[in-house]
Design an enzyme around this catalytic site. Structure first.
Site, PDB file in Angstrom:
ATOM      1  N   HIS A 168      30.388  39.355  47.057  1.00  0.00           N
ATOM      2  CA  HIS A 168      31.298  40.310  46.421  1.00  0.00           C
ATOM      3  C   HIS A 168      31.944  39.706  45.168  1.00  0.00           C
ATOM      4  O   HIS A 168      32.978  39.033  45.260  1.00  0.00           O
ATOM      5  CB  HIS A 168      32.403  40.714  47.397  1.00  0.00           C
ATOM      6  CG  HIS A 168      31.933  41.571  48.516  1.00  0.00           C
ATOM      7  ND1 HIS A 168      32.046  42.947  48.499  1.00  0.00           N
ATOM      8  CD2 HIS A 168      31.338  41.250  49.690  1.00  0.00           C
ATOM      9  CE1 HIS A 168      31.536  43.436  49.626  1.00  0.00           C
ATOM     10  NE2 HIS A 168      31.097  42.433  50.360  1.00  0.00           N
ATOM     11  N   PRO A 169      31.391  39.951  43.987  1.00  0.00           N
ATOM     12  CA  PRO A 169      31.967  39.358  42.775  1.00  0.00           C
ATOM     13  C   PRO A 169      33.340  39.904  42.426  1.00  0.00           C
ATOM     14  O   PRO A 169      34.087  39.266  41.683  1.00  0.00           O
ATOM     15  CB  PRO A 169      30.943  39.716  41.696  1.00  0.00           C
ATOM     16  CG  PRO A 169      30.255  40.940  42.211  1.00  0.00           C
ATOM     17  CD  PRO A 169      30.196  40.761  43.689  1.00  0.00           C
TER      18      PRO A 169
END
Length: 346
Positions: free
Chosen positions: A273-274
């Protein structure tokens, strides 16, 4: 003035004079008034290159909503509700784009009209893998392929569930994924041998940050499903579509694919999850170090740089009428869990 006062005054004057003489002189620095008075300097210093007419400097990212309220019914029990965690929106905005919500269960005609207003799409994380949600993702994905085939650069980010759904759609196998134990886990990203990062998301990462990705736990994993490198490479449809860039390991030391890119289209898949590092605070496992924040910033910058290549120039007023600014987020993180903020659409 007493003699002592005169002495101190003269002493201070001498110190001040000495300090002035010690200030370095920079003969090549010009103040605006100097430039104004010197035409030769003014003409060169005040000229700025014109914006590249081939780039879109007002990119808009569409983000597909996910079923329910994102808080297990704590915020809304409406059965037709859908949501976008605000972290995804802030993520796109931090890269220099605006956002239009794509509501997965709105009339198809309305959804397609919104797609005409955006220059790229994010498929968010979550749990929905079937029914109307899967059908909507597939519809948008096919349109993205068509637009790219027609010459428009139209990027897609598939994050966690988003990556999983693209993998299911490309493989045409709803059971292609395996179970993993990577819930609320900070991890590294290990680049596969001979990984080519040229033109990929990692091209936008500073070299020192690329190295730290494999040595520091600065990305966030939060998933129960994934796909192994062997399974992806052993599936002809997937291996023809995806190029593996990085792998990671779960709590049981099981290896899974963590970053991929399409071989043909500007599509990037993340099992991680950036967006969480900079914009989510509900889990103690989310890294918030300086390097972790740089990961978020670099990933956002790449997405928007890709969207700027889009040739789509929609009507400004239609864009404004559909922007996320027309909605208000709900503070869902007061309980100390889940998303900090979420946009709910009913």
């Amino acid at each position: 003035m007493p003699n002592g006062g005169v002495f101190r005054f003269l002493f201070l004057i001498s110190l001040f004079t000495l300090s002035l003489s010690s200030i370095p002189k920079y003969d090549n620095i010009f103040l605006p008034i100097h430039l104004h008075n010197d035409d030769s300097l003014s003409s060169s210093a005040s000229s700025c290159p014109a914006p590249n007419p081939n780039l879109n400097y007002k990119p808009v990212i569409g983000i597909l909503t996910h079923p329910r309220d994102g808080a297990s019914g704590r915020l809304s029990n409406a059965t037709d509700a859908s949501n976008i965690p605000a972290s995804y929106i802030k993520f796109a905005e931090s890269g220099g784009a605006r956002v239009i919500p794509l509501i997965y269960n709105e009339p198809t005609e309305k959804l397609l009209k919104k797609l005409d207003l955006v220059n790229g799409v994010i498929f968010v994380g979550g749990w929905a893998k079937q029914g109307l949600y899967l059908e909507t993702v597939e519809r948008i994905l096919k349109i993205a392929f068509q637009r790219n085939d027609a010459g428009e650069h139209f990027p897609i980010y598939g994050i966690s569930l988003g990556f999983e759904l693209i993998t299911i759609i490309i493989s045409e196998d709803n059971n292609i994924l395996d179970k993993y134990n990577a819930r609320n886990q900070a991890s590294t990203l290990q680049f596969v041998e001979n990984a080519d990062i040229e033109g990929s998301i990692f091209q936008s990462f500073p070299p020192d940050l690329i190295k730290k990705l494999s040595t520091e736990c600065i990305v966030t994993q939060n998933h129960h499903f994934g796909i192994s490198p062997e399974k992806l490479q052993g599936n002809e449809k997937l291996s023809n579509f995806w190029e593996i860039l990085t792998i990671s390991t779960d709590e049981n030391n099981q290896v899974y694919v963590s970053t991929v890119r399409s071989r043909k289209y500007p599509v990037t898949g993340f099992q991680w999850h950036p967006q969480k590092n900079a914009f989510e605070w509900g889990s103690a496992s989310i890294p918030h170090t300086e390097n972790a924040i740089r990961v978020t910033q670099s990933a956002a910058g790449f997405l928007v740089s890709e969207a700027r290549k889009s040739t789509n120039r929609p009507n400004d007023q239609e864009v404004r009428d559909n922007l996320i600014y027309n909605f208000k987020p709900t503070y869902g993180g007061k309980a100390g869990k889940g998303y900090d903020e979420v946009y709910i659409f009913e």
